[in-house]
Design an enzyme around this catalytic site. Structure first.
Site, mmCIF file in Angstrom:
data_model
loop_
_atom_site.group_PDB
_atom_site.id
_atom_site.type_symbol
_atom_site.label_atom_id
_atom_site.label_comp_id
_atom_site.label_asym_id
_atom_site.label_seq_id
_atom_site.Cartn_x
_atom_site.Cartn_y
_atom_site.Cartn_z
ATOM 1 N N CYS A 1 7.415 -3.672 12.099
ATOM 2 C CA CYS A 1 6.623 -3.016 11.063
ATOM 3 C C CYS A 1 6.260 -1.609 11.512
ATOM 4 O O CYS A 1 6.585 -1.181 12.619
ATOM 5 C CB CYS A 1 5.364 -3.814 10.728
ATOM 6 N N CYS B 1 4.609 -0.905 14.880
ATOM 7 C CA CYS B 1 5.502 -0.848 16.051
ATOM 8 C C CYS B 1 6.032 0.566 16.257
ATOM 9 O O CYS B 1 5.931 1.143 17.349
ATOM 10 C CB CYS B 1 6.682 -1.802 15.869
ATOM 11 N N CYS C 1 42.579 4.879 46.117
ATOM 12 C CA CYS C 1 41.886 4.170 47.192
ATOM 13 C C CYS C 1 40.446 3.904 46.808
ATOM 14 O O CYS C 1 39.989 4.319 45.739
ATOM 15 C CB CYS C 1 41.936 4.980 48.488
ATOM 16 N N CYS D 1 38.187 6.747 45.691
ATOM 17 C CA CYS D 1 38.313 7.176 44.290
ATOM 18 C C CYS D 1 37.354 6.394 43.413
ATOM 19 O O CYS D 1 36.554 6.965 42.656
ATOM 20 C CB CYS D 1 39.745 6.989 43.796
ATOM 21 N N ASP E 1 22.434 35.880 -1.927
ATOM 22 C CA ASP E 1 23.265 36.965 -1.420
ATOM 23 C C ASP E 1 24.445 37.120 -2.389
ATOM 24 O O ASP E 1 24.831 36.173 -3.073
ATOM 25 C CB ASP E 1 23.760 36.608 -0.017
ATOM 26 N N ASP F 1 25.842 33.347 3.298
ATOM 27 C CA ASP F 1 27.010 32.813 3.997
ATOM 28 C C ASP F 1 27.406 33.617 5.223
ATOM 29 O O ASP F 1 28.260 33.194 5.992
ATOM 30 C CB ASP F 1 28.214 32.750 3.044
ATOM 31 N N ASP G 1 23.097 37.324 7.059
ATOM 32 C CA ASP G 1 22.122 36.559 6.281
ATOM 33 C C ASP G 1 21.269 35.648 7.164
ATOM 34 O O ASP G 1 20.257 35.103 6.700
ATOM 35 C CB ASP G 1 22.831 35.686 5.226
#
Length: 793
Positions: free
Chosen positions: A14, A17, A81, A84, A493, A687, A691
Site C-alpha cells: 500500500c 509502504c 587460466c 583469467c 520557433d 528544434d 532554442d
C-alpha cells in the site's frame, strides 16, 4: 559522482509502504528517491562516492522489503587460466550494480546476479569485453511479462483455494441473513475451525509476514490492518469454541466466516488489481515488442544470425526486404524504402540510399541493403524512447505529495479509530457487550484502504504517459504531464517548427542555361538556400559544372566564375555595389518578400538574367494545429530571428496573430522571461540548438523530435516526427490525466472518509467492509485505465 538507478522493490502492499521506503532513502546522505507503488519501482539519484547500490538495497531490506535481483548466465570467451576467471570475477563483484558474480573456468561461463532495473545483460557483456575477453548470453533472461503472468497465476490459485475453503463458512453466514437450512455439522465450531485455519494461517500468512516486517521497522501498512482485523475475528471465535468444551449447551458466537471471507475478498481485490495493473504497462510492452530479436551480421565474411545483445558498434548488418532494422546505423550498400511510422507516425515509406541513416525497429520494405551499426543496446533511438517512457511512468506528479503525506499517517490513525470505536461501543453503545464492539472495530480496520490513495496518482500517470507514447508524445516525467495542462501561451520557433526547416525553390524566372550557372555557383556553398537551389536544378536534370572561382560576400550573396563568365547571385545591395541597376525588378522582389520568400537576383557578365525565390515552406499540419490551440483558449506566438516581413507572411499563412521577429538566439530566453513576468504560463516549442535555453526556461519545453539532440535534452516533452497537431493533443491528454487523478483522489479520500464512520457506527458487517476495501483499489485502477480510450483528437 552523481548516478541514477532504478530498483525493483518487492513486498509493498500500500501507499504507506512506498512512502516509508521513500522517506528512509531520502534521509541517506546524498540520496534523492522516488518510490512508485504502481510500478513497484524506486528511482534513486545518489552520489556513488558516498553511497552504493548495495547500501540502498540493505537499507530497503532492513525496512522489511526486498530489492529484486536478476540472474543471467554468460558464455565467456578467451579465458586461458584461473587468473583469467579470477580477474573477471573480481572486477564484476566490484561493480555497484552487481550483487554477486561467479566465473567458472572449466565450463567457461559466468553467473551474475544483479539488481533488477539497475543494468542489463548487454552492460555486463560490455564490462567483460573491456577486460579483453568476450561474452554472450547463455540463455534468454526471464521476460518481465512472463514473470508478471506467473505471479498473477499464483494469485489466482491462492484465490481459488481460499474461496473453496471459505465457501462452507460463507454458507453459515447466509443462514443468518436468509434463514437457510444447513446440516447441523456446518454450525460445529471445530468444523468451521478446520476450514478457517488454513485460510487464516497458510493462505493469509503473507499478511502476517508483511505486518511483522513493517512493525519491526517502525512502520505500518495495509497488512497490519488485515492481520489485526482477521486475527481479532479468528481468535475471538477460537475462544468461543473452547467455551463449548464441557458445556455442550453453550451457543458460541463464531466469526470464523468473517476472518476467512475477509481474506478471500482481499485476495480477490488484489488479484483484480494486479490483472488491471498489467494493462497499464501495455504501452511500454508494445514499444519493447517493436525490437528485432536477432540480427544478421557479417562475421569472418559470413552471414550469421546473432542475438541483439551481441551486435556491436561498427558491425556490418545485412537487412533483407520485409525485415526489421535491428539497430541504428547508416546504409553502406544498396537502397530501399523504410517504414518509419513507429517513430514518426508517417505512414508513407521514406526512400533511403547510401550514407542515409536508418533507425532500429523500423521496417525495411523492398530493398536488400548493408548497413553499419552506429548505436546499439541502450543507445538506440527506440531504447531512448523506452527509457523516457519508463522514467515518466516511474515518476511522481506534485499532486501526489498530499496523498503521500496522508498515507504515511493513515494506518496508525485507523488503528486508533478502531480502538476508540471498540471503547465507545463497549462502554456506551452496548455497555459490557464484547461482541458488537469487536464487530464494529473489525469493520473499521478492514474498510480502511491506504492502497487506493497510493494508486490514485501513479496509475493515472502510468496510463497517461503510456497513451501519450502511443501517440508519439514523450513526457519526461509525471510533473511535466501535470504542468502541461496549466499552459495558456505557446511560443513557436519558426524554422523547423512551423516550417519544414528545408527551404525549397518556389519561383525561378530564367531559362535552363541560367539555372545551370545559378546551381553550379551555389553548389560550392553550404548555405541551406544554396542546397535548395542545387536540389531544384537536379530535379530539372540540369548538368552542373565546376566553378573556377568562388567567393562569399557576407550579407550580400556570392560571386563566381564559370567558363570565363562572371556570375553574381544575391540581394539588391550586391547588385548596386557592382553598378548593376535593379529598378526593373524591385516590385517583383517585394512581391516575393511579402509572400515570406527570400528573393535573389542572378546577374551574368553584369546583366540581370533572372530572379529566384526560395521559401522554407510551412508544415501541412501547422494551420490545423494552431487553430486547435486557439480553440482551447491558448495564445499562440511565433518567435524567430527572421526579418519582420517574412515572419509576418508565414505567421499570417498559418493563423498566428502575434510575431516576435529579428530575435537573436541568445535573446529568445529573455523573451520567455518577459512573458512569464507578465503572468503567462509558457510552453516553448523548438528544434534547434539555439532554442535550448528558451526550452529549458519555459514552464514546459516542447522539442520537435526531428530536431537536434540538444533541444530534445533541454525539453520536458518531445514530439516524435515533428507533427504540430501533437501539441494540442499533449495538452488535452494532460487535462484528461489530471482530471482522472482528481477523480481517483476524490474517490480514495471520499471512500475512506465515508466508509470509516459508517463502519464505526456499526452499520457495516465486516465481510461487507472487506469487500468494499478490496474493490476500492480495483475501482481506482479501472478508472485510470479509462485514459487508454480517452479521445484527444
Amino acid at each position: 559522482m552523481k548516478q541514477q538507478v532504478n530498483l525493483s522493490i518487492e513486498g509493498m502492499t500500500c501507499a504507506a509502504c512506498s512512502a516509508r521506503i521513500e522517506k528512509v532513502l531520502n534521509k541517506m546522505d546524498s540520496v534523492e528517491a522516488q518510490v512508485n507503488l504502481t510500478t513497484e519501482n524506486a528511482a534513486v539519484n545518489y552520489d556513488s562516492d558516498k553511497v552504493t547500490v548495495q547500501d540502498l538495497s540493505e537499507r530497503i531490506s532492513k525496512l522489511g522489503y526486498g530489492v529484486r535481483t536478476e540472474l543471467s548466465e554468460f558464455d565467456v570467451i578467451g579465458m586461458t587460466c584461473a587468473a583469467c576467471s579470477s580477474r573477471i570475477e573480481k572486477v564484476l563483484n566490484k561493480q555497484p550494480d552487481i550483487k554477486s558474480a561467479t566465473v567458472n573456468l572449466t565450463t567457461e561461463s559466468a553467473a551474475v546476479e544483479y539488481y533488477s532495473g539497475s543494468m542489463d545483460s548487454s552492460q555486463i557483456i560490455e564490462r567483460i569485453r573491456k577486460l579483453g575477453y568476450d561474452a554472450k548470453v547463455k540463455a534468454d533472461e526471464n521476460n518481465k511479462a512472463d514473470a508478471k503472468d506467473a505471479a498473477l497465476k499464483k494469485k489466482k490459485y491462492k484465490l481459488i483455494i481460499s474461496a473453496l475453503l471459505s465457501l462452507p463458512l460463507l454458507l453459515t453466514m447466509l443462514t443468518h441473513l436468509f434463514d437457510l437450512e444447513l446440516p447441523h455439522l456446518f454450525m460445529n465450531p471445530w468444523f468451521q475451525l478446520a476450514f478457517a485455519f488454513p485460510v487464516q494461517f497458510i493462505i493469509g500468512w503473507q499478511f502476517y509476514v508483511g505486518a511483522y516486517k513493517n512493525l519491526r521497522s517502525g512502520g505500518a501498512n495495509m497488512d497490519v490492518l488485515v492481520a489485526l482485523g482477521t486475527s481479532a475475528a479468528f481468535f475471538y471465535s477460537l475462544y468461543e469454541a473452547f467455551k463449548t468444551i464441557g458445556n455442550p449447551d453453550y451457543m458460541p458466537h463464531l466469526y470464523f466466516e468473517t476472518s476467512a471471507v475477509l481474506i478471500t475478498l482481499i485476495l480477490f481485490g488484489k488479484y483484480l488489481e494486479a490483472r488491471a495493473k498489467t494493462q497499464t504497462t501495455r504501452a511500454l510492452s508494445s514499444l519493447l515488442n517493436l525490437q528485432a530479436k536477432e540480427a544478421r551480421v557479417i562475421r569472418n565474411n559470413e552471414e550469421v544470425m546473432v542475438p541483439m545483445d551481441e551486435v556491436q558498434v561498427d558491425d556490418v548488418l545485412v537487412i533483407k526486404p520485409g525485415e526489421k532494422i535491428p539497430v541504428d546505423g547508416v546504409i553502406i550498400k544498396g537502397n530501399t524504402s523504410v517504414d518509419e511510422s513507429m517513430l514518426t507516425g508517417e505512414s508513407i515509406p521514406v526512400e533511403k540510399n547510401i550514407e542515409d541513416s536508418v533507425i532500429g525497429a523500423t521496417m525495411n520494405k523492398n530493398g536488400h541493403i548493408l548497413m553499419k551499426a552506429t548505436k546499439v543496446g541502450r543507445d538506440t533511438a527506440l531504447q531512448s524512447i523506452i527509457k523516457v517512457v519508463e522514467q515518466a511512468q516511474g515518476s511522481k506528479a506534485p499532486i501526489q505529495r498530499m496523498a503521500d503525506i496522508i498515507s504515511g499517517y493513515f494506518v496508525p490513525i485507523v488503528i486508533g479509530i478502531a480502538l476508540l470505536t471498540f471503547a465507545i461501543w463497549i462502554l456506551f453503545v452496548t455497555p459490557g457487550e464484547f461482541e458488537p464492539a469487536l464487530v464494529a472495530a473489525i469493520a473499521v480496520l478492514v474498510i480502511a484502504c491506504p492502497c487506493a490513495l497510493g494508486l490514485a496518482t501513479p496509475t493515472s500517470i502510468m496510463v497517461g504517459t503510456g497513451r501519450a507514447a502511443e501517440q508519439g508524445i514523450l513526457f519526461k516525467g509525471g510533473e511535466h504531464l501535470e504542468r502541461t495542462h496549466e499552459i495558456n501561451t505557446i511560443v513557436l520557433d519558426k524554422t523547423g517548427t512551423v516550417t519544414k526547416g528545408t527551404p525549397e525553390v518556389t519561383d525561378f524566372t530564367g531559362d535552363a542555361e541560367t539555372l545551370m550557372y545559378l546551381a553550379s555557383s551555389e553548389q560550392a556553398s553550404e548555405h541551406p538556400l544554396a542546397t535548395a537551389i542545387v536540389d531544384y536544378a537536379k530535379r530539372q536534370h540540369i548538368e552542373l559544372q565546376e566553378t573556377e572561382q568562388f567567393s562569399a560576400i557576407p550579407g550580400r550573396g556570392i560571386q563566381t566564375e564559370i567558363n570565363h563568365h562572371q556570375i553574381l547571385i544575391g540581394n539588391r545591395k550586391l547588385m548596386t555595389d557592382n553598378s548593376i541597376g535593379v529598378q526593373d525588378y524591385t516590385d517583383e522582389m517585394s512581391r516575393y518578400e511579402n509572400e515570406g520568400k527570400t528573393a535573389m537576383i542572378i546577374a551574368i557578365d553584369q546583366r540581370i538574367r533572372a530572379l529566384v525565390a526560395v521559401q522554407d515552406t510551412v508544415k501541412e499540419s501547422a494551420a490545423q494545429a494552431i487553430k486547435a490551440m486557439k480553440d482551447m483558449g491558448i495564445e499562440v506566438i511565433m518567435l524567430t530571428g527572421d526579418n519582420q516581413l517574412t515572419a509576418q507572411a508565414i505567421a499570417h499563412s498559418v493563423g498566428i496573430d502575434e510575431v516576435i521577429a529579428q530575435v537573436l538566439p541568445e535573446e529568445k530566453a529573455d523573451k520567455i522571461k518577459e512573458l512569464q513576468a507578465a503572468g503567462h504560463k509558457v510552453a516553448m516549442v523548438g528544434d534547434g540548438v539555439n532554442d535550448a535555453p528558451a526550452l529549458a526556461l519555459a514552464d514546459i519545453g516542447i522539442a520537435i523530435g526531428t530536431g537536434t539532440e540538444v533541444a530534445i535534452e533541454a525539453a520536458d516533452v518531445t514530439i516524435l516526427g515533428g507533427e504540430l497537431t501533437l501539441i494540442p493533443e499533449a495538452i488535452k491528454l494532460s487535462h484528461a490525466t489530471i482530471r482522472n487523478i482528481k477523480q481517483n483522489l476524490g474517490f480514495a479520500f471520499g471512500y475512506n472518509m465515508l466508509g470509516i464512520p459508517i463502519a464505526a457506527l456499526g452499520l457495516l458487517a465486516p465481510w461487507i467492509a472487506g469487500a468494499a476495501m478490496a474493490l476500492s483499489s480495483v475501482s481506482v485502477v479501472s478508472n485510470a485505465l479509462r485514459l487508454k480510450s480517452v479521445k484527444i483528437k
